[in-house]
Design an enzyme around this catalytic site. Sequence first.
Site, PDB file in Angstrom:
ATOM      1  N   GLU A 184      53.599 -52.712  42.007  1.00  0.00           N
ATOM      2  CA  GLU A 184      54.312 -52.673  40.838  1.00  0.00           C
ATOM      3  C   GLU A 184      52.924 -53.769  40.036  1.00  0.00           C
ATOM      4  O   GLU A 184      52.529 -52.668  38.683  1.00  0.00           O
ATOM      5  CB  GLU A 184      55.020 -53.534  41.130  1.00  0.00           C
ATOM      6  CG  GLU A 184      55.982 -53.069  41.435  1.00  0.00           C
ATOM      7  CD  GLU A 184      55.654 -54.001  43.336  1.00  0.00           C
ATOM      8  OE1 GLU A 184      55.139 -53.949  43.779  1.00  0.00           O
ATOM      9  OE2 GLU A 184      57.693 -54.223  43.840  1.00  0.00           O
ATOM     10  N   CYS A 220      58.483 -58.441  44.874  1.00  0.00           N
ATOM     11  CA  CYS A 220      57.599 -59.823  44.787  1.00  0.00           C
ATOM     12  C   CYS A 220      58.296 -60.997  44.028  1.00  0.00           C
ATOM     13  O   CYS A 220      57.997 -60.665  42.534  1.00  0.00           O
ATOM     14  CB  CYS A 220      56.208 -60.425  45.883  1.00  0.00           C
ATOM     15  SG  CYS A 220      55.354 -60.106  44.359  1.00  0.00           S
ATOM     16  N   ASN A 265      50.121 -50.507  46.512  1.00  0.00           N
ATOM     17  CA  ASN A 265      49.205 -51.879  47.268  1.00  0.00           C
ATOM     18  C   ASN A 265      48.027 -51.717  47.553  1.00  0.00           C
ATOM     19  O   ASN A 265      47.541 -50.163  48.260  1.00  0.00           O
ATOM     20  CB  ASN A 265      50.477 -52.521  47.873  1.00  0.00           C
ATOM     21  CG  ASN A 265      50.355 -51.985  49.008  1.00  0.00           C
ATOM     22  OD1 ASN A 265      50.774 -50.828  49.246  1.00  0.00           O
ATOM     23  ND2 ASN A 265      51.211 -52.104  50.304  1.00  0.00           N
ATOM     24  N   ILE A 266      47.121 -52.530  47.020  1.00  0.00           N
ATOM     25  CA  ILE A 266      45.618 -52.511  47.440  1.00  0.00           C
ATOM     26  C   ILE A 266      45.527 -54.038  48.749  1.00  0.00           C
ATOM     27  O   ILE A 266      45.754 -54.856  47.375  1.00  0.00           O
ATOM     28  CB  ILE A 266      44.383 -52.065  46.166  1.00  0.00           C
ATOM     29  CG1 ILE A 266      45.378 -50.707  45.814  1.00  0.00           C
ATOM     30  CG2 ILE A 266      42.990 -52.381  46.767  1.00  0.00           C
ATOM     31  CD1 ILE A 266      44.833 -50.924  43.799  1.00  0.00           C
ATOM     32  N   GLU A 267      45.549 -53.234  49.728  1.00  0.00           N
ATOM     33  CA  GLU A 267      45.107 -54.891  50.432  1.00  0.00           C
ATOM     34  C   GLU A 267      43.650 -54.979  50.047  1.00  0.00           C
ATOM     35  O   GLU A 267      42.255 -54.237  50.671  1.00  0.00           O
ATOM     36  CB  GLU A 267      45.489 -55.077  51.746  1.00  0.00           C
ATOM     37  CG  GLU A 267      47.469 -54.145  51.385  1.00  0.00           C
ATOM     38  CD  GLU A 267      47.956 -54.767  53.623  1.00  0.00           C
ATOM     39  OE1 GLU A 267      47.701 -54.279  54.140  1.00  0.00           O
ATOM     40  OE2 GLU A 267      48.536 -55.065  52.795  1.00  0.00           O
ATOM     41  N   CYS A 280      49.816 -55.902  44.927  1.00  0.00           N
ATOM     42  CA  CYS A 280      50.978 -54.860  44.710  1.00  0.00           C
ATOM     43  C   CYS A 280      50.985 -53.878  43.994  1.00  0.00           C
ATOM     44  O   CYS A 280      50.412 -53.684  43.097  1.00  0.00           O
ATOM     45  CB  CYS A 280      51.963 -56.120  44.656  1.00  0.00           C
ATOM     46  SG  CYS A 280      52.408 -57.351  45.655  1.00  0.00           S
ATOM     47  N   CYS A 285      55.600 -60.434  40.696  1.00  0.00           N
ATOM     48  CA  CYS A 285      55.203 -59.079  40.760  1.00  0.00           C
ATOM     49  C   CYS A 285      56.407 -58.982  39.919  1.00  0.00           C
ATOM     50  O   CYS A 285      56.919 -58.736  38.193  1.00  0.00           O
ATOM     51  CB  CYS A 285      55.846 -58.044  41.112  1.00  0.00           C
ATOM     52  SG  CYS A 285      54.135 -57.222  42.146  1.00  0.00           S
TER      53      CYS A 285
HETATM   54  N1  THU Z   1      53.810 -55.563  48.258  1.00  0.00           N
HETATM   55  C1  THU Z   1      53.921 -54.601  47.268  1.00  0.00           C
HETATM   56  O1  THU Z   1      52.725 -53.715  47.142  1.00  0.00           O
HETATM   57  N2  THU Z   1      55.061 -54.987  46.328  1.00  0.00           N
HETATM   58  C2  THU Z   1      56.073 -56.245  46.388  1.00  0.00           C
HETATM   59  O2  THU Z   1      56.586 -56.527  45.527  1.00  0.00           O
HETATM   60  C3  THU Z   1      55.901 -57.307  47.895  1.00  0.00           C
HETATM   61  C4  THU Z   1      54.592 -56.506  48.739  1.00  0.00           C
HETATM   62  C5  THU Z   1      52.861 -55.062  49.065  1.00  0.00           C
HETATM   63  C6  THU Z   1      51.798 -56.232  49.650  1.00  0.00           C
HETATM   64  C7  THU Z   1      51.075 -56.163  50.697  1.00  0.00           C
HETATM   65  O3  THU Z   1      50.092 -54.995  50.650  1.00  0.00           O
HETATM   66  C8  THU Z   1      51.955 -55.452  51.513  1.00  0.00           C
HETATM   67  O4  THU Z   1      53.209 -55.071  50.459  1.00  0.00           O
HETATM   68  C9  THU Z   1      52.864 -56.258  52.657  1.00  0.00           C
HETATM   69  O5  THU Z   1      52.997 -57.675  52.125  1.00  0.00           O
END
Ligand code: THU
Length: 181
Positions: free
Chosen positions: A100, A135, A87-89, A98, A138
């Site tokens: 995935e 989520c 994941n890359i915020e 996310c 995804c």
């Molecule tokens: N996140 C994912 O990488 N995949 C998901 O399916 C659920 C959420 C990440 C996004 C964000 O960086 C962190 O989890 C908190 O929501």
Amino acid sequence: MYQIAIIPSGIDTGRQRNYPIRCRQLGAGIIIPIRRHRIQKRLKIFRFREMIELAIKQLDFSYVPYSGFKVGAALRTKDGQYYTGCNIENASYTPTNCAERTAFFKAVSEGVREFEAICVVGGKDGILTDYASPCGVCRQVMMEFCDPETFQIILATGKEQYEVFTLKEILPLGFGPKNLR
Ligand code: THU
């Protein structure tokens, strides 16, 4: 432990075989075929562990300055290649990607669109206490490129602790490309 042998047709299970299969040598001249489902089960366990290991490695690359929740993914293509993702915020929050989707978009951007399974792991500070379930967004991206009946989602907290779901199980009545045909 295993050997490949040609079983002359008719001597193993009565069925015609003229292709190499895995066999176990019992004694002088006695070879028996190993049951196919047992081999497949073992291969699957091996494969799941391989995917879990790859997904866990991705946690090191997660960019999560805001949530601290690290997620790693390993996407397996139908021809056995892997595309990984983390994941890359983003400071503006909504552009966050996310793990995935990172994996899917890496693959699709290279022309790959046939997928078999994805493994997802995640947790606060990269500590895997619970399954990190994909989520909704995804799941919808999976729906675009995968067969919901066969595409597998492996959720894990470690190499020995995992569960496997189909896309249909985690996205029942999903809307996909077929609905627009
Ligand atoms: N996140 C994912 O990488 N995949 C998901 O399916 C659920 C959420 C990440 C996004 C964000 O960086 C962190 O989890 C908190 O929501």
